[in-house]
Scaffold this motif. Structure first.
Motif, PDB file in Angstrom:
ATOM      1  N   GLY A  13       0.821  -1.216   0.000  1.00  0.00           N
ATOM      2  CA  GLY A  13       0.000   0.000   0.000  1.00  0.00           C
ATOM      3  C   GLY A  13       0.851   1.260   0.000  1.00  0.00           C
ATOM      4  N   LEU A  14       1.899   1.287   0.819  1.00  0.00           N
ATOM      5  CA  LEU A  14       2.789   2.448   0.852  1.00  0.00           C
ATOM      6  C   LEU A  14       3.558   2.612  -0.458  1.00  0.00           C
ATOM      7  CD1 LEU A  14       4.188   2.267   4.493  1.00  0.00           C
ATOM      8  CD2 LEU A  14       2.627   3.958   3.531  1.00  0.00           C
ATOM      9  N   ILE A  15       3.983   1.504  -1.054  1.00  0.00           N
ATOM     10  CA  ILE A  15       4.695   1.566  -2.329  1.00  0.00           C
ATOM     11  C   ILE A  15       3.776   2.105  -3.429  1.00  0.00           C
ATOM     12  CG2 ILE A  15       5.725   0.145  -4.160  1.00  0.00           C
ATOM     13  CD1 ILE A  15       6.926  -1.567  -1.861  1.00  0.00           C
ATOM     14  N   LEU A  16       2.532   1.646  -3.449  1.00  0.00           N
ATOM     15  CA  LEU A  16       1.571   2.152  -4.433  1.00  0.00           C
ATOM     16  C   LEU A  16       1.299   3.641  -4.222  1.00  0.00           C
ATOM     17  CD1 LEU A  16      -0.989  -0.792  -4.634  1.00  0.00           C
ATOM     18  CD2 LEU A  16       0.653  -0.075  -6.380  1.00  0.00           C
ATOM     19  N   LEU A  17       1.153   4.051  -2.979  1.00  0.00           N
ATOM     20  CA  LEU A  17       0.913   5.457  -2.667  1.00  0.00           C
ATOM     21  C   LEU A  17       2.118   6.314  -3.076  1.00  0.00           C
ATOM     22  CD1 LEU A  17      -1.130   7.385  -1.365  1.00  0.00           C
ATOM     23  CD2 LEU A  17       0.046   7.007   0.800  1.00  0.00           C
ATOM     24  N   LEU A  18       3.307   5.867  -2.776  1.00  0.00           N
ATOM     25  CA  LEU A  18       4.522   6.576  -3.164  1.00  0.00           C
ATOM     26  C   LEU A  18       4.654   6.635  -4.684  1.00  0.00           C
ATOM     27  CD1 LEU A  18       7.162   7.932  -2.268  1.00  0.00           C
ATOM     28  CD2 LEU A  18       8.210   5.673  -2.322  1.00  0.00           C
TER      29      LEU A  18
END
Length: 126
Positions: A13-18
């Motif tokens: 989720g954090l990688i997608l958001l970044l």
């Protein structure tokens, strides 16, 4: 096992958001995306940071019949507290200034002719 799965869900989720944030940062519209074949050719800004900031831009226009001057002017920066941004538009097929001065009239008016002049100000003062 549940701890690892929770970690990977949060990490993905954090990688997608970044990734989305980086994509947005590099895909912002510019004046080159507008109809009119705009190109910024000169810029000057006052050096003081006390009081209002004065920015002056010279922009060439290749397609004057389809040019969206207001949309182009809205893409240039302004800020509050007496800031003024002036945008001078020049026909790309005629001579145009490549150097500007902070003092009016900002360019040699005998040599160059602006086809449109727009001004944007900060919201607090005119």
């Amino acid at each position: 096992m549940k701890g690892k799965r929770k970690f990977w869900i949060i990490a993905i989720g954090l990688i997608l958001l970044l990734g989305y944030g980086i994509w947005e940062a590099y895909n912002q519209p510019s004046i080159k995306d507008l109809p009119g074949d705009f190109e910024e050719v000169a810029f000057v800004r006052n050096e003081q940071n006390k009081g209002g900031i004065m920015r002056v831009y010279a922009v060439t226009v290749g397609d004057m019949t389809n040019a969206k001057y207001d949309a182009c002017a809205d893409m240039f920066p302004t800020n509050d507290y007496g800031s003024i941004t002036k945008i001078y538009f020049f026909d790309k097929s005629k001579p145009f200034p490549v150097n500007l001065t902070i003092e009016p009239p900002h360019y040699d008016t005998n040599q160059y002719e602006a086809v449109m002049i727009l001004k944007r100000t900060g919201s607090d003062k005119e």
